[in-house]
Design an enzyme around this catalytic site. Structure first.
Site, short mmCIF file in Angstrom:
data_model
loop_
_atom_site.label_atom_id
_atom_site.label_comp_id
_atom_site.label_asym_id
_atom_site.label_seq_id
_atom_site.Cartn_x
_atom_site.Cartn_y
_atom_site.Cartn_z
CB CYS A 1 32.94 49.10 48.43
SG CYS A 1 33.87 48.08 47.53
CB CYS B 1 40.19 51.38 46.03
SG CYS B 1 40.23 50.15 46.93
N1 DGL Z 1 37.49 49.38 49.24
C1 DGL Z 1 37.17 48.65 47.74
C2 DGL Z 1 37.04 49.84 46.75
O1 DGL Z 1 36.65 50.94 47.18
C3 DGL Z 1 38.01 47.55 47.33
C4 DGL Z 1 37.44 46.55 46.55
C5 DGL Z 1 38.28 45.14 46.64
O2 DGL Z 1 37.84 44.48 47.60
O3 DGL Z 1 38.93 44.94 45.92
O4 DGL Z 1 36.95 49.58 45.86
#
Ligand code: DGL
Length: 257
Positions: free
Chosen positions: A75, A186
């Site tokens: 993440c 993301c």
């Molecule tokens: N998968 C997360 C990232 O890489 C998403 C973060 C979120 O929950 O806003 O930033």
């Protein structure tokens, strides 16, 4: 169980980190994986940093309770908010983070523009401004915060008019630019890559950080003598804080996509 046989822990605010896990299965087929998605608290990218740090520590404790040998923070948002604090607290276990793949984007952009799509938190944190400082003299880099996109993907919406309208609206003011590359900063966004290609066309390269992260994971396993030497295929076990069948099914579905 010896340490090499222990599983690798993966964490994301929700189902996004599955995109990185998928890449790991290609590179490390005989490893076992435990994935924890915190969909109950997603999205992280519009929360405050202290909250995200706290949630990431909780996730780390959960993965440690499953006996993992290494943790991948799959993440970008949690990495930018918490990786330094995590490494300070958990000194006995390798922790791998992910960041927007700006370096490979700059290498292929040849002076044209680059767009970075990521959560508002990732783009406003110090880790990202340090990365920008390294490269933004060479090339025009546009930060594009995409609040609201994670929510759609968490609902299992990865194609169709809602995603298309969202992306068209976000990208319309950049259509006049010669964009060489879009960086998906993301881990949820690789799941909407096909819709993105429909809008920007095949000649814009779309890259994400999963390959670099998985290479780093492999290097860390090797240097800590933690590579699983078994010859059979590994397993994947998914946990999610929402704890319902729908989100677990979505996680496995995205893994097979
Ligand atoms: N998968 C997360 C990232 O890489 C998403 C973060 C979120 O929950 O806003 O930033």
């Amino acid at each position: 169980m010896n340490n090499k046989e222990k599983p690798i822990g993966f964490f994301d605010s929700g189902v996004g980190g599955i995109s990185v896990l998928k890449e790991s299965l290609k590179v490390l087929p005989s490893e076992d994986f435990v994935y924890f998605g915190d969909s109950l608290n997603a999205p992280y990218g519009t929360k405050n940093v202290n909250e995200v740090r706290k949630l990431t520590f909780n996730a780390m404790d959960f993965l440690l309770s499953k006996g993992v040998k290494v943790v991948v923070i799959a993440c970008n948002t949690a990495t930018s908010a918490a990786i330094d604090a995590l490494r300070q607290k958990y000194t006995d276990i390798p922790i791998i983070g992910i960041e927007p793949a700006l370096k490979p984007a700059v290498e292929i952009s040849k002076g044209k523009s680059i767009i970075i799509m990521a959560t508002p938190m990732t783009l406003s944190e110090k880790k990202f401004s340090n990365l920008m400082d390294k490269y933004d003299k060479e090339v025009n880099i546009i930060s594009l915060p995409c609040a609201g996109l994670v929510e759609l993907i968490e609902d299992g919406i990865t194609e169709g008019h809602q995603i298309e309208e969202y992306l068209r609206d976000k990208l319309k003011k950049f259509m006049y630019l010669d964009v060489a590359c879009i960086v998906l900063g993301c881990t949820h966004y690789p799941f909407i890559k096909n819709e993105l290609i429909k809008i920007v066309g095949e000649k814009t390269t779309i890259i994400d950080g999963s390959v670099g992260t998985v290479n780093q994971l492999k290097r860390q396993l090797a240097s800590n003598n933690l590579l699983n030497e078994k010859k059979t295929k590994g397993t994947v076990t998914v946990y999610n804080s929402l704890n319902n069948k729908q989100i677990i099914d979505l996680s496995y579905k995205l893994l097979r996509l």
